[in-house]
Design a protein around this motif. Structure first.
Motif, PDB file in Angstrom:
ATOM      1  N   THR B 341      85.932  58.336  55.672  1.00 50.06           N
ATOM      2  CA  THR B 341      84.466  57.424  56.708  1.00 50.06           C
ATOM      3  C   THR B 341      84.543  58.165  57.790  1.00 50.06           C
ATOM      4  OG1 THR B 341      86.600  55.766  57.084  1.00 50.06           O
ATOM      5  CG2 THR B 341      85.003  55.165  55.036  1.00 50.06           C
ATOM      6  N   HIS B 410      72.563  56.428  63.023  1.00 52.67           N
ATOM      7  CA  HIS B 410      72.277  58.170  62.060  1.00 52.67           C
ATOM      8  C   HIS B 410      74.221  58.122  60.776  1.00 52.67           C
ATOM      9  CE1 HIS B 410      73.713  62.706  60.886  1.00 52.67           C
ATOM     10  NE2 HIS B 410      74.710  62.325  60.959  1.00 52.67           N
ATOM     11  N   GLU B 411      73.513  58.296  59.566  1.00 53.33           N
ATOM     12  CA  GLU B 411      74.064  57.787  58.623  1.00 53.33           C
ATOM     13  C   GLU B 411      74.350  58.797  58.517  1.00 53.33           C
ATOM     14  OE1 GLU B 411      72.804  55.919  54.184  1.00 53.33           O
ATOM     15  OE2 GLU B 411      71.630  55.574  56.316  1.00 53.33           O
ATOM     16  N   THR B 412      75.731  59.180  57.826  1.00 55.38           N
ATOM     17  CA  THR B 412      76.637  60.267  57.315  1.00 55.38           C
ATOM     18  C   THR B 412      76.950  60.004  55.598  1.00 55.38           C
ATOM     19  OG1 THR B 412      78.765  58.530  57.398  1.00 55.38           O
ATOM     20  CG2 THR B 412      78.255  59.774  59.460  1.00 55.38           C
ATOM     21  N   ILE B 415      78.950  57.143  54.276  1.00 57.15           N
ATOM     22  CA  ILE B 415      79.276  55.601  54.176  1.00 57.15           C
ATOM     23  C   ILE B 415      79.147  54.985  55.536  1.00 57.15           C
ATOM     24  CG2 ILE B 415      80.429  54.871  52.104  1.00 57.15           C
ATOM     25  CD1 ILE B 415      81.856  53.614  53.195  1.00 57.15           C
ATOM     26  N   THR B 417      77.287  54.132  59.536  1.00 55.33           N
ATOM     27  CA  THR B 417      76.234  54.086  60.261  1.00 55.33           C
ATOM     28  C   THR B 417      76.418  54.655  61.560  1.00 55.33           C
ATOM     29  OG1 THR B 417      74.779  53.776  58.463  1.00 55.33           O
ATOM     30  CG2 THR B 417      73.988  53.536  60.546  1.00 55.33           C
ATOM     31  N   ASP B 419      75.862  54.091  65.321  1.00 58.68           N
ATOM     32  CA  ASP B 419      74.912  53.253  66.008  1.00 58.68           C
ATOM     33  C   ASP B 419      74.835  53.089  67.364  1.00 58.68           C
ATOM     34  OD1 ASP B 419      77.436  52.139  67.001  1.00 58.68           O
ATOM     35  OD2 ASP B 419      76.782  50.065  66.903  1.00 58.68           O
ATOM     36  N   ASN B 631      78.043  45.286  61.788  1.00 62.56           N
ATOM     37  CA  ASN B 631      78.612  46.217  61.852  1.00 62.56           C
ATOM     38  C   ASN B 631      80.330  46.858  62.653  1.00 62.56           C
ATOM     39  OD1 ASN B 631      78.653  49.539  61.100  1.00 62.56           O
ATOM     40  ND2 ASN B 631      76.799  49.798  61.859  1.00 62.56           N
TER      41      ASN B 631
END
Lengths: 265, 786, 159
Positions: B341, B410-412, B415, B417, B419, B631
């Motif tokens: 991840t 930003h979403e990779t 999975i 994000t 922040d 998160n």
């Protein structure tokens, strides 16, 4: 640690008698190798005869060109001896680099050479300086004393009393420590003696300390690091382990010899 | 406020450690205490045909000799894995059984088959040697690639081909397509070496069964005593939870290795019941090498593609993860959700695919070790980036900068994000601190002395405070990863904070105190932190994964909110003012704009006398919080390493090591810098010194400090540590976590620097002098041939 | 069994111990002075360092019987109720984290400073790092330990 019986010897004669009477006794000096070996249950002497308190076995004395070091003299006392520093700085320097400060406060020259660990420092100096190992029974030349890995010419009930050698014109020790144990992976003692150049190597050989004769010959012609440039060191007979193979050790023999010669005072 | 948030408060816990008054598990002596010595397999793989303990039982001082059949016969359960990973094909993991004492088969050197309980430790050890075990030796494998090969010995019946699981993340086809269209591809095989954690305090357990109360007490070296109690009771059935007290007193370092509940702790508790004696076991160092969970051990192939403008178009990775002989508690999560991840690094990468084959071998179980998965990801990405820059002939600084993520969230594709963060600022700060512009002059100067200088970068990002619980649960975690806190205001106004976090070097007794001091304006000496005892502290999750700041302190923060609210209600009532007008500062509770005031201690007293409380309010001033983050947090930074190599010997000196980290809010900079220093030392150790070595028979050759190179003072430089922080939006304090960053970010910086110095990119960790020298020889041989 | 008598932290102590008792076992288990620690089996980590007749030694690598008649100082004995200047320096420089190696570090540090000061040698950063060869810390990365020892050295001079 297995059970053992501890004796404190009051004199060399007492030590000889105690060790003679024991079943499977061992002499204990600084214990910096023997005690960890016993803790690991790799040695189980029935008796321990502690020679570290024998007054006759302590100290460094210099008479003319002859240096005599009592077998129970600690590495710290060898390293810190001002007369020895002046007479043969190479040996004092070698002692100052054994183990760590706490080990040097306890470990002794006699214990080190009696154990003849292939990675110990002192054997290189003893062999290079043609030292004489004096025991309660006899005098043994270093070349005859160091028989092989962890093997010496000592009889079971023989006690090293002192070590003596003639101070060389120049001598130095260069050590490349094993990154983990800090023992010598390669240690080279180079000396310019009355009998010519001497280069003795510890840590590298698969049968313990040895002399590098081709380098001695080169140095006899020209005592300088440059004289060694043309000498090839082969890897046969050298140790290979996870820390370095024989090829690497062969390279280190060359580099450390160069550095020892360059460092000679 | 000199002791509040941001202050370099000296540590409250130091004095007892400095005076030799720390209380570690092995320091504890129970009345009637006996000692345990384990009978361990000297073989990596063998059938246990019989165990004969008759001679041992007859020896002096021996209380009993117990074996695995008795253990399972008493209903002691097998050791669990706490995270269920789902395979590519949707099936579950192929998990083999692990009993605290092996019965039919041993699977690694050190696997315990019996335990001797005796009056003294020497008697126990003597008797352990006298236990006769008849082994039928089986072929063994130590390396994952060998275990996957045809004809490899089968280690567990239910794991065909020794595959524990075959897992994937990201999208395969789009990644293949993106790489097919790339203008440049960099491809590497990357090995992440196996490490032994080596906290200086060896593991230890003192177990006491009290038959009068049918109650167990376990002192143990744990990072998470509550989790230990839960697992010992719910899964191993050693004792019911309410009949078992677990105390982790002062603990001498953990680094992940003290998360797990090992066979020895289970056995000591059970043996205490069997023998009706307190049972102590303390690992020696070689036993630690043989039984403490190891870390890392990945073999990966990786391919990264760039377009003609040097923008990354895709990344494809395959990893073989060596899990050892059994699945340890978080062994499945470490090479999957804690690793893959993070493969996007600090970069915009549209397409990523990674698959991981986890493999059984005849070695010590492998699990999370400082960084846990993130060092593996960071090393892979940052070695690729540096190598790609060299291959494309562009600046490694510019290549990274061109690909930085710059807008958040930003979403990779894997999975996460992200922040917050400001990667360019960290990079700028590090470059300036390292005087990167002056490097070429320094390189030339070194060359004039016959030395080879090199410089290497690493831009790391990692993830801490695994959360929220529902999300990790959906990924297979067997637990939630929240944290608890209880804030007790005493009648005299002093405060106890009971936390589910556990300090084993992190300085919680100081930093946790600082946020309380800040809140009420109290001196830190009026505040006490209590942790590590399941009888005192309510359930908590413990300390690992750099979670105690972002999660543990947030729980305290939330509990403080509740205490503050109630205190204000009490003060408003006593001072006959509106609750909204009450302010608490400097240890005083005041009515804003008036001279009406009461001391903080008077609020405490009012709460507990109950003489004058608002209508319907319960007496007391004590509040609890269970905080579950929204998160992960994402610490990030830029590390620069500059080295000088001696070409004669291959010895590498680190000339400077610069770190610029973004940890969000920093409570105590002194402690944070200390965490960075320690992490860097472990990362540099991995890169240059440390490595567990097995031979072909899966015997561990490096099982003591004679052969495992621990970083010493003269191996390491002074560190140049800097911060450039962006606040974390995910928790009330804005914290990100600092415990593992140094160990995560530093290895690639070191290897990038050494390979730069020697002009040969083919170098694996640990880059020992002999390996560096050999790489130099290979480089000059290649040059001669060209 | 062997009778050993020695002075530990200024107090005369005497006991019958098995001959294979290590000095560290005697200190920890018989005298219950648990500040001296054991962190390895091979005399390398230095968690067990004490002073025997004024010199730093590894108490895991000597027998209690061999210390018969000696004057032993452990971490508990280097200061009375307050902190020794070296202990203060470790606190002020954040030279410890988990605390396990700390007693050995302090005992090594005070020994090192005394030797250097007696010889009139300068205790440089390089010298401190070299002198710490026999003490392993896993937490601090040594940065602050080295700073602490330098600071402790100057505190010991002015004390």
């Amino acid at each position: 640690m297995y059970e053992t019986k501890y004796h404190k010897a009051s004199s060399v004669a007492d030590a000889v008698s105690l060790i003679g009477k024991s079943d499977d006794g061992k002499l204990l000096s600084g214990g910096q190798t023997l005690v960890p070996t016993m803790k690991a249950r790799l040695a189980a002497p029935s008796d321990l005869v502690d020679v570290s308190g024998i007054a006759d076995m302590h100290g460094v004395s210099i008479s003319g060109s002859t240096v005599t070091i009592g077998a129970a003299t600690t590495h710290a006392n060898v390293a810190g001896n001002a007369d020895l520093q002046a007479k043969c700085g190479g040996v004092a320097c070698l002692a100052a680099g054994i183990g760590d400060p706490a080990v040097r406060h306890k470990g002794t020259i006699g214990g080190s050479i009696a154990n003849n660990d292939p990675a110990a420092d002192y054997p290189a100096a003893m062999l290079a300086l043609d030292a004489t190992i004096k025991t309660n029974a006899r005098e043994i030349a270093a070349a005859d004393f160091f028989v092989g890995m962890f093997e010496t010419a000592l009889e079971e009930d023989e006690v090293i009393v002192s070590i003596s050698f003639d101070a060389p014109a120049k001598a130095a020790y260069a050590k490349f420590p094993n990154p983990a144990s800090r023992y010598a992976m390669v240690g080279v003692f180079a000396a310019q003696t009355v009998d010519g150049a001497r280069v003795a190597v510890t840590g590298a050989g698969d049968d313990g300390v040895y002399r590098q004769f081709d380098m001695e010959a080169a140095l006899d012609t020209d005592w300088s690091p440059n004289a060694l440039a043309g000498v090839q060191v082969g890897s046969e007979g050298l140790l290979s382990d996870m820390h370095g193979d024989a090829t690497y050790r062969a390279n280190l023999v060359k580099v450390m010899t160069r550095r020892a010669v360059a460092g000679c005072a | 406020m000199t002791e509040g948030i941001g202050a370099r408060v000296l540590r409250k816990e130091d004095k007892r450690f400095l005076m030799g008054k720390g209380r570690y598990t092995d320091d504890i002596v129970e009345p009637n205490q006996a000692y345990a010595a384990f009978v361990r397999s000297p073989h990596a793989h063998a059938e246990v045909k019989s165990i004969d303990a008759s001679a041992a039982k007859a020896m002096d001082g021996v209380v009993d000799v117990l074996n695995g059949e008795q253990l399972t016969g008493d209903g002691i359960g097998n050791i669990i894995c706490g995270w269920a990973v789902t395979q590519k094909d949707g099936s579950g993991m192929n998990m083999g059984a692990w009993s605290a004492l092996a019965t039919n088969k041993v699977r690694y050197v050190g696997d315990a088959v019996a335990v001797v309980i005796a009056d003294s430790i020497e008697q126990a050890r003597n008797a352990a040697e006298a236990v006769e075990v008849d082994y039928k030796i089986l072929p063994a494998v130590a390396q994952s690639m060998d275990a996957l090969g045809t004809g490899a010995p089968e280690i567990h019946e239910n794991a065909p081909g020794n595959v524990v699981f075959d897992w994937e993340i990201g999208s395969l086809e789009p990644t293949d397509a993106a790489l097919a269209g790339a203008a440049h591809i960099t491809e590497m095989e990357i090995v992440n070496n196996r490490l032994a954690p080596n906290p200086m305090e060896p593991r230890s357990a003192v177990a006491t069964y009290n038959n009068a109360e049918d109650h167990y007490t376990l002192y143990t070296t744990s990072q998470n005593p509550h989790v230990a109690r839960l697992v010992l009771s719910a899964f191993y059935q050693v004792a019911p939870e309410h009949k078992l007290r677990v105390i982790a007193p002062d603990v001498g370092g953990g680094f992940g290795s003290k998360i797990y509940i090992y066979p020895e702790e289970i056995t000591c508790l059970w043996a205490s019941m069997k023998t009706n004696r307190s049972v102590k076991w303390t690992s020696d160092r070689t036993e630690a090498f043989l039984t403490d969970a190891h870390g890392r051990d990945h073999v990966s192939t990786a391919k990264i593609g760039f377009d003609k403008d040097h923008k990354i178009v895709g990344l494809k990775v395959n990893t073989k993860a060596n899990l050892g002989a059994y699945m340890s508690l978080f062994s499945s999560a470490t090479p999957t959700y804690l690793y893959a991840t993070l493969l996007s690094g600090q970069y915009n990468i549209s397409n990523i695919y990674c698959d991981v084959q986890a493999v059984y071998t005849n070695t010590v179980p492998v699990d999370a070790y400082r960084g846990a998965g993130r060092p593996e990801a960071c090393y892979l990405v940052e070695r690729l980036m540096e190598t790609a820059a060299r291959e494309m002939g562009v600046s490694p600084v510019e290549l990274r900068r061109k690909n930085f993520v710059t807008s958040f969230p930003h979403e990779t594709p894997v999975i996460m994000t992200y922040d917050s963060g400001d990667f360019a600022t960290n990079q700028d700060q590090a470059i300036k601190a390292a005087d990167y512009d002056g490097f070429e002059a320094r390189r030339a100067e070194a060359a004039s002395r016959g030395k080879l200088r090199g410089i290497g970068f690493s831009n790391y990002i990692e993830a801490c405070g695994i959360a929220p619980s529902a999300a990790v649960g959906s990924l297979g975690a067997g637990v939630g990863l929240w944290e608890s806190a209880e804030v007790r205001v005493n009648p005299v106004g002093t405060i106890e904070v009971l936390t589910g976090s556990h300090s084993h070097g992190q300085g919680h007794e100081t930093t946790f105190t600082q946020i309380v001091a800040e809140r009420f304006g109290l001196p830190t000496e009026n505040i006490q932190i209590v942790h590590g005892d399941t009888d005192k502290v309510q359930f908590g999750m413990g300390t690992y994964g750099s979670r105690s700041g972002a999660v543990g302190m947030s729980a305290i923060f939330k509990a403080l909110d509740k205490v503050e609210a109630k205190a204000k209600k009490i003060a408003a009532h006593v001072l006959e003012a509106s609750e909204d007008d009450i302010v608490i500062e400097g240890g005083e509770v005041k009515v804003a704009g008036t001279d009406k005031t009461m001391g903080w201690h008077e609020v405490g007293l009012a709460a507990y006398t109950g003489h004058n409380l608002p209508e319907g309010m319960e007496p007391g001033l004590k509040e609890t919080s269970f905080y579950d983050p929204t998160n992960f947090t994402f610490p990030a930074g830029c590390y620069i390493c500059e080295v000088e190599v001696d070409p004669d010997t291959g010895v590498t000196d680190i000339i400077q090591f610069v770190a610029s980290d973004d940890f969000g809010t920093i409570i105590n900079p002194m402690i944070v810098e200390g965490q960075v220093h320690g992490g860097l030392a472990q990362g540099i150790g991995q890169a240059m010194l440390e490595g567990v070595v097995y031979d072909d028979d899966a015997q561990q050759l490096s099982a003591s400090y004679m052969d495992y190179a621990m970083p010493r003072a003269d191996d390491l430089p002074n560190y140049s540590v800097h911060h450039a922080s962006t606040e974390c939006p995910g928790n009330p304090l804005g914290m990100k976590g600092c415990g593992e960053a140094g160990a995560i970010g530093s290895p690639p910086a070191v290897i990038n620097a050494i390979t730069d110095a020697i002009g040969n990119n083919d170098l694996s960790m640990p880059a020992t002098p002999s390996k560096v020298w050999a790489a130099l020889q290979a480089a000059s041989a290649k040059q001669a041939a060209e | 069994m062997t009778e050993v008598s020695m002075t530990v932290n200024g107090k005369a102590v005497k006991a019958d111990v098995p001959d294979n008792t290590l000095l560290v076992q005697y200190i920890r288990e018989h005298l219950r002075l648990t500040g001296t620690h054991v962190g390895c089996d091979t005399s390398q980590c230095g968690a067990c360092v004490v002073h025997v007749d004024g010199k730093a030694m590894k108490s895991c690598t000597m027998l209690a019987a061999a210390a018969d008649g000696a004057d032993v100082t452990t971490i508990e004995g280097i200061a009375d109720n307050d902190l020794h200047p070296m202990q203060t320096a470790f606190k002020e420089n954040h030279g410890l984290q988990c605390g396990f190696c700390t007693p050995g570090m302090i005992m090594t540090a005070t020994d090192m400073v005394k030797r250097y000061q007696a010889d009139g040698r300068e205790l440089t950063e390089d010298a401190i790092r070299h002198e710490l060869e026999g003490n392993i810390c896993r937490c601090t990365g040594y940065h602050n330990i080295v700073k602490a020892i330098a600071d402790g050295a100057s505190k010991m001079t002015s004390a």
